[in-house]
Design a protein around this motif. Structure first.
Motif, short mmCIF file in Angstrom:
data_model
loop_
_atom_site.label_atom_id
_atom_site.label_comp_id
_atom_site.label_asym_id
_atom_site.label_seq_id
_atom_site.Cartn_x
_atom_site.Cartn_y
_atom_site.Cartn_z
N ALA A 23 1.62 -1.20 -3.10
CA ALA A 23 2.38 -2.30 -3.71
C ALA A 23 3.69 -1.78 -4.28
N GLY A 24 3.64 -0.61 -4.93
CA GLY A 24 4.85 -0.02 -5.49
C GLY A 24 5.85 0.36 -4.43
N SER A 25 5.36 0.90 -3.32
CA SER A 25 6.25 1.29 -2.22
C SER A 25 6.98 0.08 -1.65
N LEU A 26 6.26 -0.99 -1.39
CA LEU A 26 6.88 -2.22 -0.85
C LEU A 26 7.85 -2.82 -1.85
N ALA A 27 7.48 -2.79 -3.13
CA ALA A 27 8.34 -3.35 -4.17
C ALA A 27 9.64 -2.54 -4.29
N GLY A 28 9.54 -1.22 -4.21
CA GLY A 28 10.73 -0.37 -4.32
C GLY A 28 11.72 -0.60 -3.21
N ILE A 29 11.22 -0.72 -1.99
CA ILE A 29 12.09 -0.98 -0.84
C ILE A 29 12.78 -2.32 -0.99
N PHE A 290 2.38 -8.10 -4.46
CA PHE A 290 1.73 -7.30 -3.42
C PHE A 290 0.36 -6.83 -3.88
N ARG A 291 0.28 -6.39 -5.14
CA ARG A 291 -0.99 -5.89 -5.66
C ARG A 291 -2.03 -7.01 -5.71
N PHE A 292 -1.59 -8.17 -6.12
CA PHE A 292 -2.47 -9.34 -6.21
C PHE A 292 -3.03 -9.72 -4.84
N PHE A 293 -2.13 -9.83 -3.84
CA PHE A 293 -2.57 -10.26 -2.52
C PHE A 293 -3.30 -9.16 -1.75
N LEU A 294 -2.94 -7.89 -2.01
CA LEU A 294 -3.67 -6.80 -1.37
C LEU A 294 -5.12 -6.76 -1.83
N LYS A 295 -5.36 -7.29 -3.03
CA LYS A 295 -6.73 -7.35 -3.54
C LYS A 295 -7.41 -8.67 -3.18
N GLY A 296 -6.74 -9.47 -2.37
CA GLY A 296 -7.35 -10.71 -1.91
C GLY A 296 -7.16 -11.89 -2.82
N GLY A 297 -6.18 -11.83 -3.73
CA GLY A 297 -5.93 -12.98 -4.61
C GLY A 297 -7.09 -13.24 -5.54
N HIS A 298 -7.48 -12.21 -6.30
CA HIS A 298 -8.69 -12.30 -7.10
C HIS A 298 -8.66 -13.31 -8.22
N ASN A 299 -7.48 -13.68 -8.74
CA ASN A 299 -7.52 -14.64 -9.83
C ASN A 299 -7.11 -16.03 -9.40
#
Length: 310
Positions: A23-29, A290-299
């Protein structure tokens, strides 16, 4: 009847280092690529030059002159270096931040200034070690009159003419700037996020607002150090002997103060703040998203039929 409560996505034990780093990599780019033209203007305004054509009175002056005399395409020269460096550097940045914050107890019981500021410092020391050479290449390609066209050619030429040290001569200054920048940014972001979103759930508006304010504050506070860093990273392009022989932050401070007084340390502050405010907002929005969706939208709220269970 049993009511199912909404899941707090940041408190889940399933959070993994791999997800934080991706998620950090995608956000940085996303962050660096989107704001690159403004960053280019900031670099031009900060570089000390003996040539009148390389002196810019304001952001609008810089944009007008660069776009009309060099073409709008010139505003993007060096972006490849940022993309190549930002991916791995931000992966390490956010991965180390989340790991250090968790180890310091920053995920227990709400906001903790010491945990977030300390974790931010650890994150920036490691990520800047990866990013510094790419930042040097980027600024060499951005500078007025630069003949560098590709990242590979810039790396080769700088290494051949100035040695490996050229890629790290600004590293101590970079850390002197980025450690307090990151400490201010992360602590401000976490504080504002905690106030706006006490439930600590995924909230795009909260992440954009907190990220933008945190980025603006941190950028303004650390601009004098950024001016020194730019002088050191572009010294190889200067025809001024004193600048070319600058060896560290102390030399940079003395040169800037001698030439332009205290006002010289504020050069480029407006484009720096205007770069960091939206880019930091985009970075946090991207990272949290990215972190939220990579975890499948847990909340995600559960369907109505699942809210009440017999």
């Amino acid at each position: 009847m049993e009511v199912i409560e909404e899941v707090d996505y940041e408190g889940l034990s399933t959070d993994s280092l791999a997800i934080n780093m991706l998620a950090g990599s995608l956000a940085g780019i996303a962050e660096h690529a989107a704001m690159f033209p403004v960053d280019m203007i900031k670099t031009r305004m900060q570089v000390l030059s003996t040539s009148p054509s390389a002196a810019y009175a304001s952001m609008s002056d810089a944009f007008t002159r660069i776009s009309t005399t060099e073409g709008t395409k010139r505003m993007w020269r060096g972006v490849a270096s940022v993309i190549l460096g930002a991916g791995p550097a931000h992966a390490v940045y956010f991965g180390m931040y989340e790991l250090a914050k968790d180890m310091a107890g920053g995920n227990e019981g709400g906001y903790s200034f010491l945990a977030t500021a300390g974790a931010g410092a650890v994150a920036t020391i490691t990520s800047d070690a990866l990013m510094n050479p790419f930042d040097v290449v980027k600024q060499r390609m951005q500078a007025h009159g630069s003949n560098f066209r590709t990242v590979a050619d810039t790396f080769r030429t700088v290494y051949k003419t100035e040695g490996l040290a050229a890629f790290y001569v600004s590293y101590p200054t970079t850390l002197t700037m980025t450690v307090p920048f990151t400490a201010v940014q992360f602590s401000s972001y976490e504080f504002i996020k905690d106030k706006l979103n006490p439930a600590n759930t995924y909230s795009p508006i909260t992440h954009v607002t907190a990220g933008g304010i945190a980025g603006a504050v941190a950028a303004a506070v650390t601009t004098p150090l950024d001016v020194c860093k730019t002088l050191l990273q572009t010294r190889g392009l200067s025809d001024d002997k004193q600048i070319r022989n600058a060896r560290g932050m102390g030399d940079a401070f003395r040169i800037i103060y001698q030439r332009q007084g205290l006002g010289g340390f504020a050069r480029g502050m407006t484009p720096r703040v205007l770069t960091n405010m939206p880019s930091n907002a985009l970075c946090w929005l991207s990272y949290e998203g990215f972190r939220f969706f990579l975890k499948g939208g847990h909340n995600k709220p559960p369907p109505p039929s699942a809210l009440v269970r017999d």
